[in-house]
Motif scaffolding. Structure first.
Motif, PDB file in Angstrom:
ATOM      1  N   LYS A  48       0.847  -1.212   0.000  1.00  0.00           N
ATOM      2  CA  LYS A  48       0.000   0.000   0.000  1.00  0.00           C
ATOM      3  C   LYS A  48       0.879   1.258   0.000  1.00  0.00           C
ATOM      4  CE  LYS A  48      -2.034  -1.244   3.867  1.00  0.00           C
ATOM      5  NZ  LYS A  48      -1.515  -2.598   4.062  1.00  0.00           N
ATOM      6  N   GLY A  49       1.829   1.267   0.940  1.00  0.00           N
ATOM      7  CA  GLY A  49       2.659   2.466   1.086  1.00  0.00           C
ATOM      8  C   GLY A  49       3.477   2.744  -0.171  1.00  0.00           C
ATOM      9  N   THR A  50       4.130   1.715  -0.683  1.00  0.00           N
ATOM     10  CA  THR A  50       4.974   1.904  -1.865  1.00  0.00           C
ATOM     11  C   THR A  50       4.133   2.365  -3.058  1.00  0.00           C
ATOM     12  OG1 THR A  50       6.008  -0.132  -1.063  1.00  0.00           O
ATOM     13  CG2 THR A  50       6.901   0.793  -3.056  1.00  0.00           C
ATOM     14  N   ARG A  78      11.873   0.380   3.032  1.00  0.00           N
ATOM     15  CA  ARG A  78      11.479  -0.719   2.155  1.00  0.00           C
ATOM     16  C   ARG A  78      12.631  -0.935   1.180  1.00  0.00           C
ATOM     17  NH1 ARG A  78       8.046   2.703   4.920  1.00  0.00           N
ATOM     18  NH2 ARG A  78       5.973   1.804   5.113  1.00  0.00           N
ATOM     19  N   ASP A  91      14.423  -3.777   5.441  1.00  0.00           N
ATOM     20  CA  ASP A  91      13.121  -3.987   4.812  1.00  0.00           C
ATOM     21  C   ASP A  91      12.106  -4.434   5.870  1.00  0.00           C
ATOM     22  OD1 ASP A  91      11.318  -4.095   2.559  1.00  0.00           O
ATOM     23  OD2 ASP A  91      11.280  -6.239   2.950  1.00  0.00           O
ATOM     24  N   HIS A 107       6.778  -8.229   6.786  1.00  0.00           N
ATOM     25  CA  HIS A 107       6.191  -8.907   7.948  1.00  0.00           C
ATOM     26  C   HIS A 107       5.022  -9.816   7.564  1.00  0.00           C
ATOM     27  CE1 HIS A 107       4.353  -4.836   7.802  1.00  0.00           C
ATOM     28  NE2 HIS A 107       3.266  -5.536   7.861  1.00  0.00           N
TER      29      HIS A 107
END
Ligand SMILES: Nc1ncnc2c1ncn2[C@@H]1O[C@H](COP(=O)(O)OP(=O)(O)OP(=O)(O)O)[C@@H](O)[C@H]1O
Length: 490
Positions: free
Chosen positions: A95-97, A327, A341, A344
């Motif tokens: 999501k973040g990337t 990341r 990184d 998880h």
């Protein structure tokens, strides 16, 4: 030149640290402003933690948990959120990337962007960005106290306040409305259907990133249940996009899009010639999924708004200079290479260990693992995957930078400290691998903090190490805080 501008490791690791990234970590403040900000952090940390919130809620009835009440008290009606043009993103991984790429593509086309993400690595203000930059401490403090005072003034009893994540969601909406952003990228906290960000009634574009098994207590144990939850952010008339998913999950996403009356496009993972764009901070397997989705979201957004098409040159430049710290980040410090990184989930740990293995398999330096996990995740499976890297030294550490470093970072673990107990469990699992044929590891131990572990690595100045820090984004944040100590005001 600041030392962490240095793109260190020859041609092996092309890290593009654009100026935007660096400004994430450094702000010069007067002592008074700093105090104002620090008080905000103390007040924020006193709210109910996410973990406590998760422990207390009933899976079947947690929807929004009074979120609308708190939003209204902060002076925002749900309808006010219609003023925002929203790209809402859920999914298990990426999501973040994906949002970071999409944010940069739209920003470089001249749109004013807002981006709400979680978790943060070093400072909570990283979670709320305007035009790709985390709010400055002063601005964060001002907005924070605007919202906090309104809520505090009318609370009916001492605990009548939103929890940590819900509070930040309100602040993010408040900021985006005040700052009049053209587009707000909103990453869900957990799941989708019942996440408090899903209070939004009208969404222009929805993105669902790669699905996998995580947060099972809240979302369910199967990929179908998880897909159902994540698809909960689809809204009537929006354009929804996803990446190729396991068939059963995709079936659920399609059903949900029909039920919600929106389109759903599965974006194929290869964006024209973009795969060759020189942005190698993430492995290609992830790059092609996250970038193709990011581009579809950005294009979907300009289409729905009736704006001009995006320009390929600008897209390429934006992809090239996007960075998303923590990341697949590599930092060179005191002769050692740190591979960071925040993987998880099982899929991510697999990709992460392959990435580390490929970068270091032919290198002569000893390999070190610094590891922790949070929540109810199955660390045994993660460690099984990681052991293939043949680490020479392993440290299990709590997600803490230092032991007793300053007032708000102080931490002195006791023998029964939960984090230390978790580390002991990791050590027990790791030692059980010693019986596995061909398993090679010199030693494994528990350290009280990331700093303690790094001191062990750095104490031998003459040796270079390849150090993988993984298992938790919080752990990675603590590692960055230690590595960048000189550049970053803790
Ligand atoms: N497409 C993907 N497939 C598998 N793993 C991924 C993918 N994208 C990112 N990851 C892994 O997930 C980690 C977190 O990446 P990112 O912040 O983009 O995801 P996220 O969904 O926002 O994560 P979180 O839910 O922890 O906030 C990365 O460090 C990487 O290990």
């Amino acid at each position: 030149m600041n030392k962490y501008y240095i793109n260190v490791f020859l041609k092996q690791t092309a890290i593009i640290w654009c100026k935007r990234c660096v400004s994430n970590f450094k702000t010069v403040m007067s002592p008074c402003e700093d105090n104002f900000y620090k008080q905000a952090i103390v007040a924020l940390n006193a709210l109910q933690s996410n973990q406590k919130y998760i422990n207390n809620i009933n899976k079947n009835s947690y929807k929004f948990n009074n979120f609308e009440k708190f939003l209204n008290r902060a002076g925002i009606k749900v309808d006010d959120l219609d003023q925002l043009s929203i790209i809402h993103v859920s999914g298990t991984k990426g999501k973040g990337t994906t949002c970071a790429f999409c944010e940069n593509i739209l920003q470089q086309h001249g749109y004013k962007t807002g981006f709400f993400s979680s978790p943060h690595l070093l400072e909570v203000r990283e979670r709320i960005r305007v035009n790709g930059i985390p709010l400055e401490r002063e601005k964060f403090g001002n907005y924070f106290w605007d919202v906090y005072r309104k809520l505090d003034l009318v609370k009916e009893h001492s605990t009548d306040m939103p929890g940590y994540f819900a509070f930040l969601t309100i602040v993010a909406f408040y900021v985006f409305l005040k700052e009049k952003v053209d587009v707000a990228l909103v990453e869900v906290g957990i799941g989708g259907e019942s996440d408090c960000t899903n209070i939004i009634k009208n969404t222009d574009v929805v993105g669902i990133t790669s699905l996998g098994i995580d947060h099972t207590i809240l979302l369910g144990n199967t990929i179908e249940e998880i897909a159902w939850q994540k698809a909960g952010i689809m809204k009537k008339g929006c354009k929804a996009f996803t990446v190729p998913q396991p068939e059963t999950a995709l079936k659920i996403l399609k059903e949900r899009s029909r039920e919600k009356e929106c389109s759903l496009e599965v974006v194929q993972p290869l964006v024209n010639g973009l795969i060759n764009v020189k942005s190698s901070f993430i492995p290609v397997d992830i790059f092609k999924f996250n970038v193709s989705l990011a581009l579809a979201l950005a294009e979907g957004w300009v289409q729905i708004k009736g704006f001009k098409s995006l320009k390929s040159q600008i897209i390429e430049r934006a992809i090239e200079n996007t960075c998303w710290p923590g990341r697949f980040q590599v930092i060179f410090e005191k002769n050692s290479r740190f591979f960071l990184d925040g993987a998880h989930t099982q899929e991510s740990i697999t990709i992460c260990s392959n990435w580390f293995y490929e970068k270091t398999c032919s290198a002569p330096e000893p390999k070190v693992l610094v590891f922790n996990v949070t929540g109810d995740r199955n660390s045994k499976n993660f460690l099984k995957i990681l052991r293939k890297c043949n680490f020479n030294q392993v440290y299990f550490v709590p997600n803490k930078s230092y032991v007793q470093v300053s007032a708000d970072q102080s931490y002195t673990p006791s023998k029964n400290d939960t984090q230390i107990l978790i580390c002991k469990e990791h050590l027990r699992i790791w030692e059980s691998f010693y019986n596995v044929p061909n398993f090679e590891a010199d030693s494994a131990q528990i350290c009280n903090s990331v700093y303690d572990a790094f001191q062990q690595i750095w104490k031998n100045n003459k040796r270079n190490y390849n150090v993988l820090v993984t298992g938790s984004l919080h752990l990675v944040g603590s590692a960055i805080a230690v590595i960048k100590k000189d550049d970053y005001d803790l």
